[in-house]
Design an enzyme around this catalytic site. Structure first.
Site, PDB file in Angstrom:
ATOM      1  CE  LYS A 285       9.777   7.378   5.313  1.00  0.00           C
ATOM      2  NZ  LYS A 285      10.486   7.556   6.522  1.00  0.00           N
TER       3      LYS A 285
ATOM      4  CD  GLU B  52      -1.270  -0.745   3.632  1.00  0.00           C
ATOM      5  OE1 GLU B  52      -1.839   0.327   3.902  1.00  0.00           O
ATOM      6  OE2 GLU B  52      -1.226  -1.695   4.403  1.00  0.00           O
TER       7      GLU B  52
ATOM      8  CG  ASP C  44       3.989  12.308   5.331  1.00  0.00           C
ATOM      9  OD1 ASP C  44       4.139  11.921   6.508  1.00  0.00           O
ATOM     10  OD2 ASP C  44       4.748  13.113   4.775  1.00  0.00           O
TER      11      ASP C  44
ATOM     12  CB  CYS D  56      11.558  46.316 -18.862  1.00  0.00           C
ATOM     13  SG  CYS D  56      12.481  45.128 -17.865  1.00  0.00           S
TER      14      CYS D  56
ATOM     15  CB  CYS E 261       9.630  46.177 -13.892  1.00  0.00           C
ATOM     16  SG  CYS E 261      10.238  47.176 -15.270  1.00  0.00           S
TER      17      CYS E 261
ATOM     18  CB  CYS F  56      13.227  47.301 -13.187  1.00  0.00           C
ATOM     19  SG  CYS F  56      13.485  45.857 -14.240  1.00  0.00           S
TER      20      CYS F  56
ATOM     21  CB  CYS G  93      14.722  48.246 -17.759  1.00  0.00           C
ATOM     22  SG  CYS G  93      13.211  48.582 -16.834  1.00  0.00           S
TER      23      CYS G  93
ATOM     24  CE  LYS H  78       5.709   5.028   6.847  1.00  0.00           C
ATOM     25  NZ  LYS H  78       5.619   6.453   7.221  1.00  0.00           N
TER      26      LYS H  78
ATOM     27  CE1 TYR I  88      -8.102   6.909   1.431  1.00  0.00           C
ATOM     28  CE2 TYR I  88      -7.435   8.828   2.707  1.00  0.00           C
ATOM     29  CZ  TYR I  88      -7.979   8.277   1.562  1.00  0.00           C
ATOM     30  OH  TYR I  88      -8.411   9.101   0.555  1.00  0.00           O
TER      31      TYR I  88
END
Ligand code: JCF
Length: 686
Positions: A326, A125, A129, A444, A438, A420, A423, A127, A235
């Site tokens: 894992k 199955e 978390d 630019c 910007c 910016c 530019c 795993k 589950y």
């Protein structure tokens, strides 16, 4: 290692593990990724096995982490709640399998084909978390829910667990067992987690680091009304203390039995034989990891046969008949070497962290996005900080957390640049907006490049072969500034570019020329108007049919287009008010960019204009939504209830009171076939 060094190292590891246990289990606020914690634990266990006399009863290896929480009743688990040992590679799993086969010895040989290499039947199955919990049922009723805690004692969280919809409060089925304890994992699905964090961010509240912490935090609420609002799921993965009910002799069938009792189990559960099966399962689930609804950190492999499980038994804290295989960690710790700002197509400044390279999620990562300046401020991430980076699948790596405890003394917060970085134009950040931009617009170079990359992309003008690298060079060399410049490029312009050959220059010119004949929606999408994605471009094209009426439309007219609201309407109108944009559009048309006009909604034949139709019952071929859309295309209004003003009723399968009402009022009624014929006669095939 010298015994003296071992003593010191063991003490150091234990202190660290104790610290992280507390952060994780008590504060729900871990400082380090799980994989780093696992590493500490493995190091300690290895050292202790080299110096067994140094093992003390209070070593973290002698129990599962976790401390009882204040505020909850403690619960003693009648049958201890085990954790699983981990394996991190197929090699380690082969060891697990080999040891199990050795221990099973004669048993397995007699059960298997005598001539084949004996293989263990496994149940596999994902795993999950989340948080392991135990549910106790007496006479079919849920009487107690508890966290795993340290495996021997946990906390009573019945009041919160009762709010989880997938936890049956009463077992399903006719047999009512006198007693049954079901174990499983509480998770918060990824989608629900993101929404929860978005809401927390919007209200300026603390966000959770990951779905598991969010699930744990939810179950530790003293007020069950809070837990009830959190999207939690349960589950089941096992059952113990079954009195008055028989469980089948395998893990796989036990899970099916739990389903008949009303529990949800993972959809991914499979069984098969031997290590080949396990390897395939691992690879398959790993490949689909990102598309699963919940986070997983590996797969759980159990010897399927319950009698063999009993034969194998336990080591101190984990069964010998099961292991967690894992996945590569998706989180890792590294340090921030610089924080830079990238300028996007619409001028948005995206902060990016340059990182000391680190291996995470299967690749080496040295950049991570920080999303926007709000995020930088929220995390207070600084140059020199140790951070946790997260990388899942193909997603851009991101910095998820700053380890403030490790911050160097001389650090200072990041400032939003005032101009910016590309530019030099002013940076604007409207109040209460997360995004700073910007103000240089298409002056630019960064915005020029991004706008061009968008313009040529597959779903826009689809200029094949004109990748980012070419765009960068063309702009840097001053050969193009806007999309219209692309169409006047000659071979002499291209040949001097780095790595450009004769043939590729020809191909590129051909592709550029080929793209001139396009479609109206693609052209609109390619312009890169803020807020106009593919779907909106299509809606605009359908609504206006041609460019001229769209250019002439004001905000009010734009808002009559389906799904266009005030924000996007303003963005479109503003775009077409810029002389600069109009000039580029004109130049594009002059160099020969063309598309066939579309029959605009406004000009389309509307034979049902002025009529009101009602749909009732289910329409097998079309579905109600599509039928409604098509009737509206023909000019009809579609209403929800029948009245004297109704022009016509379409009655599908199992039509009810609306049909009766229509018949009473003498309103014409069509069945689905008649509707299809009517639509077809107006050129609307299904
Ligand atoms: O999905 C899980 N996290 C998970 C944990 C699944 C299992 O079948 C487990 C587990 C922990 C212990 N089984 C045991 C015995």
């Amino acid at each position: 290692m010298q015994r003296q060094d071992a003593v010191r190292e063991i003490e150091r590891l234990r202190a660290q593990i104790r610290h992280h246990n507390h952060r994780y289990y008590v504060l729900d606020d871990p400082e380090i990724p799980d994989s780093d914690y696992d590493q500490l634990f493995v190091s300690l266990r290895n050292l202790e096995s080299g110096f067994p006399d140094l093992v003390t009863p209070d070593s973290p290896t002698q129990r599962v982490g976790g401390e009882p929480l204040s505020g909850f009743q403690t619960v003693t688990h009648e049958v201890p709640m085990l954790s699983l040992d981990n394996v991190f590679s197929i090699g380690e799993f082969l060891d697990f399998d080999r040891k199990a086969r050795e221990r099973l010895g004669g048993l397995i040989k007699s059960a298997d084909d005598l001539f084949a290499e004996p293989e263990i039947p496994y149940c596999a199955e994902p795993k999950l978390d989340g948080l392991a919990i135990s549910l106790l049922y007496e006479n079919g009723l849920l009487v107690r829910a508890a966290t795993r805690g340290d495996g021997a004692t946990g906390e009573d969280i019945t009041h919160n667990v009762r709010t989880i919809p997938s936890v049956p409060l009463r077992l399903l089925g006719d047999t009512v067992p006198a007693r049954l304890e079901v174990r499983g994992e509480v998770v918060m699905p990824k989608a629900g987690f993101l929404k929860l964090n978005e809401r927390a961010a919007a209200q300026g509240e603390k966000q959770f680091a990951n779905p598991r912490n969010a699930a744990a935090g939810s179950l530790r609420q003293l007020d069950p009304r809070i837990a009830a609002k959190r999207p939690l799921e349960f589950y089941a993965y096992g059952a113990v203390q079954a009195i008055g009910i028989d469980f089948p002799p395998s893990q796989f069938e036990t899970l099916q039995k739990l389903v008949t009792l009303g529990f949800r189990i993972s959809q991914e559960v499979k069984r098969g034989h031997g290590t080949g099966f396990v390897q395939d399962f691992y690879a398959d689930v790993l490949a689909r990891r990102d598309s699963l609804a919940y986070e997983i950190d590996g797969v759980v492999i159990k010897v399927d046969n319950v009698r063999w499980q009993q034969e194998l038994g336990f080591v101190s804290r984990a069964p010998r008949w099961a292991t967690a295989f894992k996945f590569p960690a998706q989180e890792a710790i590294t340090t921030v070497e610089a924080i830079e700002f990238q300028v996007g197509r619409t001028g948005a400044l995206t902060p990016v962290a340059r990182l000391a390279p680190v291996f995470v999620g299967g690749v080496t990562v040295s950049n991570a996005t920080l999303h926007n300046f709000d995020e930088v401020e929220r995390m207070d991430v600084r140059v020199g900080d140790s951070v946790i980076v997260y990388r899942a699948g193909d997603v851009i790596p991101k910095v998820v957390r700053v380890l403030v405890d490790r911050r160097p003394a001389n650090s200072h917060p990041v400032d939003l640049p005032t101009c910016c970085p590309v530019c030099g134009s002013d940076v604007e950040r409207p109040e209460d907006e997360a995004i700073a931009r910007c103000s240089g617009g298409l002056f630019c170079p960064a915005q020029q490049k991004e706008a061009l990359k968008h313009f040529v992309s597959r779903r826009a003008m689809d200029i094949e072969g004109l990748g980012d690298k070419w765009i960068e060079q063309l702009v840097d060399q001053g050969l193009i500034r806007s999309s219209a410049d692309l169409f006047v490029l000659g071979k002499d312009d291209l040949l001097p570019l780095d790595r450009m050959g004769d043939k590729s220059a020809d191909n590129l010119l051909a592709a550029i020329s080929h793209s001139k004949s396009t479609t109206f929606p693609r052209f609109l999408f390619a312009l890169g108007i803020r807020g106009v994605g593919e779907a909106t471009a299509l809606a605009l094209a359908r609504h206006f049919g041609r460019l001229e009426p769209l250019l002439a439309a004001d905000e009010e007219a734009l808002m009559r287009v389906p799904d266009i609201g005030p924000v996007v309407a303003e963005s479109i109108a503003t775009f077409f008010r810029q002389p600069h944009n109009i000039e580029i559009i004109q130049r594009l048309r002059e160099v020969g960019v063309v598309w066939p006009d579309i029959e605009a909604d406004a000009e389309r034949e509307q034979p049902l204009a002025g009529q009101t139709w009602v749909l009732t019952g289910s329409l097998a071929t079309l579905g109600r939504e599509q039928a409604k859309e098509k009737l509206m295309l023909l000019g009809a209004k579609v209403a929800g209830s029948v009245s004297k003003k109704t022009s016509c009723v379409v009655a599908g399968e199992a039509a009810g009171s609306k049909l009766a009402e229509a018949e009473k009022l003498g309103i014409p009624v069509l069945d689905e076939d008649a509707l299809l014929a009517l639509l077809a006669s107006h050129g609307l095939q299904s």
